[in-house]
Design a protein around this motif. Structure first.
Motif, mmCIF file in Angstrom:
data_model
loop_
_atom_site.group_PDB
_atom_site.id
_atom_site.type_symbol
_atom_site.label_atom_id
_atom_site.label_comp_id
_atom_site.label_asym_id
_atom_site.label_seq_id
_atom_site.Cartn_x
_atom_site.Cartn_y
_atom_site.Cartn_z
ATOM 1 N N THR A 1 0.803 -1.228 0.000
ATOM 2 C CA THR A 1 0.000 0.000 0.000
ATOM 3 C C THR A 1 0.837 1.279 0.000
ATOM 4 O OG1 THR A 1 -0.138 0.147 2.431
ATOM 5 C CG2 THR A 1 -1.785 -1.215 1.311
ATOM 6 N N LEU A 2 2.171 1.158 -0.004
ATOM 7 C CA LEU A 2 3.033 2.335 0.085
ATOM 8 C C LEU A 2 4.002 2.402 -1.090
ATOM 9 C CD1 LEU A 2 3.937 2.387 3.892
ATOM 10 C CD2 LEU A 2 2.283 3.839 2.685
ATOM 11 N N LYS A 3 3.794 3.371 -1.968
ATOM 12 C CA LYS A 3 4.658 3.524 -3.139
ATOM 13 C C LYS A 3 6.101 3.807 -2.740
ATOM 14 C CE LYS A 3 5.205 6.115 -7.459
ATOM 15 N NZ LYS A 3 6.626 6.435 -7.213
ATOM 16 N N GLU A 4 6.292 4.585 -1.677
ATOM 17 C CA GLU A 4 7.643 4.939 -1.253
ATOM 18 C C GLU A 4 8.471 3.699 -0.929
ATOM 19 O OE1 GLU A 4 4.869 6.114 -0.047
ATOM 20 O OE2 GLU A 4 4.852 8.286 -0.476
ATOM 21 N N SER A 5 7.834 2.694 -0.398
ATOM 22 C CA SER A 5 8.575 1.477 -0.047
ATOM 23 C C SER A 5 9.019 0.723 -1.295
ATOM 24 C CB SER A 5 7.732 0.577 0.861
ATOM 25 O OG SER A 5 6.583 0.100 0.191
ATOM 26 N N PHE A 6 8.229 0.794 -2.367
ATOM 27 C CA PHE A 6 8.653 0.168 -3.621
ATOM 28 C C PHE A 6 9.783 0.962 -4.255
ATOM 29 C CE2 PHE A 6 8.335 -0.447 -8.266
ATOM 30 C CZ PHE A 6 8.644 -1.804 -8.308
ATOM 31 N N ASP A 7 9.713 2.290 -4.161
ATOM 32 C CA ASP A 7 10.798 3.129 -4.684
ATOM 33 C C ASP A 7 12.104 2.798 -3.975
ATOM 34 O OD1 ASP A 7 9.004 4.366 -6.369
ATOM 35 O OD2 ASP A 7 8.642 6.052 -5.022
#
Length: 210
Positions: free
Chosen positions: A91-97
């Motif tokens: 649910t967190l884009k920052e973690s994928f980045d």
């Protein structure tokens, strides 16, 4: 048990609060804790598993801290790793980045380390939260870096054991000099598109892993 006694070394990398420790705790101890102590530096654990034909393998697992202040230390923990589980909160884009940062580090410093992109907390999708990154985007990136994809829930115990078993099996196949096939490629040749390791929506239950 020291990492020198294990058959293969696995490292978990990713941002803080992506559920890395929950994933390890579920695999090692077969339990889930809603609140788990934040990892400082790294934590080591090991577990013996069976990988077929009654063959056993000892997996050494390094759970690294996700805080930026520990990033300079992480290299010593992923050094000579056979496999890396790169975790991101679904649910967190920052973690994928941030996952991309770790993939780059591994490619530059440990190019032989096999990468497993692992979404955590997929049970959150059942309570109305949305995917931060489209699955197609994940698949495209995984193809670029030659990584496998898994989606997991430590709380619901979904795909956790399957993840580590796949890692161990791939390692055994590679060690034996066999080519590791991507199941999706095999099924595409048969005229079918099968996304292995990605949970069926019907199998999900509500809950989350902090």
């Amino acid at each position: 048990m020291s990492s020198a006694k294990v058959d293969m070394k696995i490292v978990l990398l990713g941002s803080s609060y992506t559920g890395k420790s929950c994933l390890v705790n579920r695999f090692i101890n077969e339990t889930f804790e809603e609140k788990i102590q934040e990892t400082v530096g790294a934590a080591f654990s090991a577990k013996t598993i069976e990988i077929g034909n009654d063959e056993q393998m000892i997996l050494g697992v390094w759970d690294t801290a996700g805080q930026e202040r520990f990033e300079s230390m992480s290299k010593m923990y992923y050094r000579k790793s056979n496999a890396a589980i790169l975790c991101y909160d679904v649910t967190l884009k920052e973690s994928f980045d941030k996952l991309k940062f770790w993939a780059k580090q591994l490619k530059e410093n440990e190019p032989s380390c096999r990468i497993y992109i692992t979404a955590t907390k997929i049970d959150l999708l059942d309570i109305g939260q949305k995917r931060a990154v489209a699955l197609e985007t994940i698949e495209e990136y995984a193809e670029i870096i030659n990584a496998r994809i898994f989606e997991t829930s430590a709380k619901q115990n979904l795909n956790v054991n399957e993840l580590f078993l796949k890692i161990a099996t791939d390692f055994k196949e590679e060690k034996n000099g066999n080519e590791i096939k991507n199941p999706e490629e095999i099924n595409e040749k048969k005229g079918k598109k099968l996304k292995l390791n990605l949970n069926d929506e019907e199998k999900r239950k509500t809950g989350c892993c902090k």
